[in-house]
Write a protein that holds these residues in place. Structure first.
Motif, PDB file in Angstrom:
ATOM      1  N   CYS A  69     -38.334 -43.740  -3.557  1.00  0.00           N
ATOM      2  CA  CYS A  69     -39.828 -43.394  -4.044  1.00  0.00           C
ATOM      3  C   CYS A  69     -40.433 -44.352  -4.619  1.00  0.00           C
ATOM      4  O   CYS A  69     -39.781 -45.337  -5.408  1.00  0.00           O
ATOM      5  CB  CYS A  69     -39.560 -42.197  -4.893  1.00  0.00           C
ATOM      6  SG  CYS A  69     -40.976 -41.407  -5.562  1.00  0.00           S
ATOM      7  N   ALA A  71     -43.273 -44.085  -6.539  1.00  0.00           N
ATOM      8  CA  ALA A  71     -44.152 -43.319  -7.431  1.00  0.00           C
ATOM      9  C   ALA A  71     -43.896 -43.853  -8.824  1.00  0.00           C
ATOM     10  O   ALA A  71     -44.797 -44.010  -9.712  1.00  0.00           O
ATOM     11  CB  ALA A  71     -44.459 -41.773  -7.551  1.00  0.00           C
ATOM     12  N   CYS A  73     -42.689 -42.601 -11.717  1.00  0.00           N
ATOM     13  CA  CYS A  73     -42.758 -41.568 -12.968  1.00  0.00           C
ATOM     14  C   CYS A  73     -41.688 -42.190 -13.896  1.00  0.00           C
ATOM     15  O   CYS A  73     -40.294 -42.175 -13.737  1.00  0.00           O
ATOM     16  CB  CYS A  73     -42.648 -40.160 -12.366  1.00  0.00           C
ATOM     17  SG  CYS A  73     -43.433 -39.522 -10.965  1.00  0.00           S
ATOM     18  N   CYS A  76     -38.258 -39.785 -14.658  1.00  0.00           N
ATOM     19  CA  CYS A  76     -37.391 -39.662 -13.515  1.00  0.00           C
ATOM     20  C   CYS A  76     -36.403 -40.601 -13.401  1.00  0.00           C
ATOM     21  O   CYS A  76     -36.335 -41.881 -13.493  1.00  0.00           O
ATOM     22  CB  CYS A  76     -38.291 -39.836 -12.116  1.00  0.00           C
ATOM     23  SG  CYS A  76     -37.453 -39.466 -10.765  1.00  0.00           S
ATOM     24  N   TYR A  79     -35.113 -41.782  -8.613  1.00  0.00           N
ATOM     25  CA  TYR A  79     -35.473 -42.744  -7.544  1.00  0.00           C
ATOM     26  C   TYR A  79     -34.976 -43.984  -7.767  1.00  0.00           C
ATOM     27  O   TYR A  79     -34.353 -44.582  -8.768  1.00  0.00           O
ATOM     28  CB  TYR A  79     -36.965 -42.596  -7.908  1.00  0.00           C
ATOM     29  CG  TYR A  79     -37.515 -43.637  -8.838  1.00  0.00           C
ATOM     30  CD1 TYR A  79     -37.885 -44.989  -8.425  1.00  0.00           C
ATOM     31  CD2 TYR A  79     -37.716 -42.941 -10.411  1.00  0.00           C
ATOM     32  CE1 TYR A  79     -38.213 -45.565  -9.433  1.00  0.00           C
ATOM     33  CE2 TYR A  79     -38.380 -43.807 -11.074  1.00  0.00           C
ATOM     34  CZ  TYR A  79     -38.609 -45.415 -10.904  1.00  0.00           C
ATOM     35  OH  TYR A  79     -38.989 -46.047 -11.698  1.00  0.00           O
TER      36      TYR A  79
HETATM   37  S1  SF4 Z   1     -40.475 -37.492 -10.218  1.00  0.00           S
HETATM   38 FE1  SF4 Z   1     -38.999 -39.133  -9.337  1.00  0.00          FE
HETATM   39  S2  SF4 Z   1     -38.945 -38.762  -7.094  1.00  0.00           S
HETATM   40 FE2  SF4 Z   1     -40.513 -37.412  -7.705  1.00  0.00          FE
HETATM   41  S3  SF4 Z   1     -42.383 -38.699  -7.542  1.00  0.00           S
HETATM   42 FE3  SF4 Z   1     -41.914 -39.267  -9.542  1.00  0.00          FE
HETATM   43  S4  SF4 Z   1     -40.465 -41.077  -9.252  1.00  0.00           S
HETATM   44 FE4  SF4 Z   1     -40.726 -40.114  -7.204  1.00  0.00          FE
END
Ligand code: SF4
Length: 364
Positions: A69, A71, A73, A76, A79
């Motif tokens: 991933c 993103a 976040c 999280c 990932y």
């Molecule tokens: S929560 Fe984790 S897996 Fe989902 S978009 Fe955010 S970083 Fe990616």
């Protein structure tokens, strides 16, 4: 009568007469209402949609088809960045094995949830979903993606949300979920997941999915660093969206709230108490008067989630697996009979809800 008690009584009168509560009313309830008062009001609103002793459940598993991933976040623990050790993508055979195991355990609902993986084109998803529909027909139902992954996928394929929804539909998809919403305020998104999407984009995508004829749901996660005002804004935005779409049979099929697990995440923190979660469930039931199905999270609250049935919830999952929350500290029990007996002990009659046999209507 003290001023605060009379403020709660005023809001309670509104709830009893079927009037909508405002964000200010919600704040009053959160700050001033006792647990018993919230339970009673939430049960009253629940009773407008469901038999007071009934509740439904599903045996399901979340299949985390990839943990790669981009993103990032900060809440999280799941990932891996592209190229990082430990990243994976499941093969179709691995996905089938997980579905077969679910069926053997009496379940019939799968929810796919992975990361924003730039190496997976839209065709990967369409092939996977088509092959599942071909192999299992209507024996199972699947939530194909969270809306957050759907948005990434559409953007990555340079397609509008409407066009991407059509592609998935043609591959046999019937459901997306509202997962990945966490807290729907722009400020929260900037603080914790700035590469994900804006709240405006989130609702644009939800609308496109619904207008394409797919079903979707509403979700929320609490227990980060959000304020009570942010929680109420999330509920308000969700209620407004549902008003503009229709009712629970054509718009958002349900609302599921769960709690943030802080372990091994960059954000860290400590878990909120179950009682806070239950109070929030009650507030959600009272606020979201246009969403018939309110779901409580066994995945993150274990058997205490079933007390949520007393706080306005009417439905829950019995999950086999979810790596995303398990990596951050969630523990899963496969003693389903024991969990169902907890619901029975609280005075409810749980019945299995088969999403696979038709639309996910409250009367099922
Ligand atoms: S929560 Fe984790 S897996 Fe989902 S978009 Fe955010 S970083 Fe990616």
């Amino acid at each position: 009568m003290p001023a605060t008690a009379s403020a709660v009584v005023d809001v309670r009168r509104k709830v009893e007469s079927g009037q909508r509560i405002t964000p200010a009313d919600a704040l009053t309830l959160w700050r001033e209402a006792s647990d018993t008062e919230l339970r009673q009001m939430a049960s009253l609103v629940r009773g407008r949609y469901h038999d007071p002793q009934s509740c439904t459940y599903m045996v399901m598993r979340i299949i985390n088809y990839t943990n790669v991933c981009v993103a990032q976040c900060d809440y999280c623990a799941f990932y891996k960045l592209p190229g990082q050790e430990g990243g994976y993508v499941l093969s179709q055979e691995q996905v089938f094995a997980k579905i077969d195991e679910l069926i053997a355990m009496g379940g019939d609902l799968v929810a796919f949830n992975g990361g924003f993986n730039p190496q997976l084109p839209l065709d990967y998803y369409c092939d996977l979903f088509r092959s599942i529909r071909d192999r299992y027909g209507d024996r199972i139902e699947f939530y194909a993606l969270t809306i957050a992954e759907f948005m990434y996928l559409a953007d990555h394929a340079k397609l509008s949300y409407a066009a991407a929804a059509e592609r998935l539909k043609a591959a046999g998809v019937r459901w997306i979920t509202g997962g990945g919403s966490e807290i729907l305020t722009e400020s929260f998104r900037r603080r914790h997941s700035k590469f994900k999407y804006t709240v405006t984009q989130y609702f644009e995508a939800q609308r496109a999915v619904i207008e394409s004829g797919l079903r979707t749901s509403a979700t929320m996660v609490i227990g980060f660093d959000e304020t009570i005002e942010e929680r109420i804004e999330h509920l308000e935005r969700t209620r407004i969206f549902q008003d503009g779409i229709g009712d629970g049979n054509s718009g958002l099929g349900s609302f599921l709230c769960w709690t943030y697990k802080p372990y091994f995440t960059q954000l860290g923190g400590i878990e909120i108490a179950t009682q806070e979660y239950l109070r929030h469930l009650a507030l959600s039931r009272i606020y979201l008067d246009n969403i018939p199905r309110i779901r409580t999270s066994v995945l993150t609250q274990n058997e205490r989630a079933l007390e949520g049935l007393l706080y306005g919830a009417d439905d829950f999952d019995l999950p086999l697996e979810d790596e995303v929350t398990q990596k951050a500290g969630a523990t899963i029990s496969l003693e389903f009979d024991k969990l169902l007996n907890v619901a029975r002990g609280l005075g409810f009659r749980p019945s299995y809800r088969h999403v696979a046999t038709g639309w996910d209507l409250p009367s099922q």
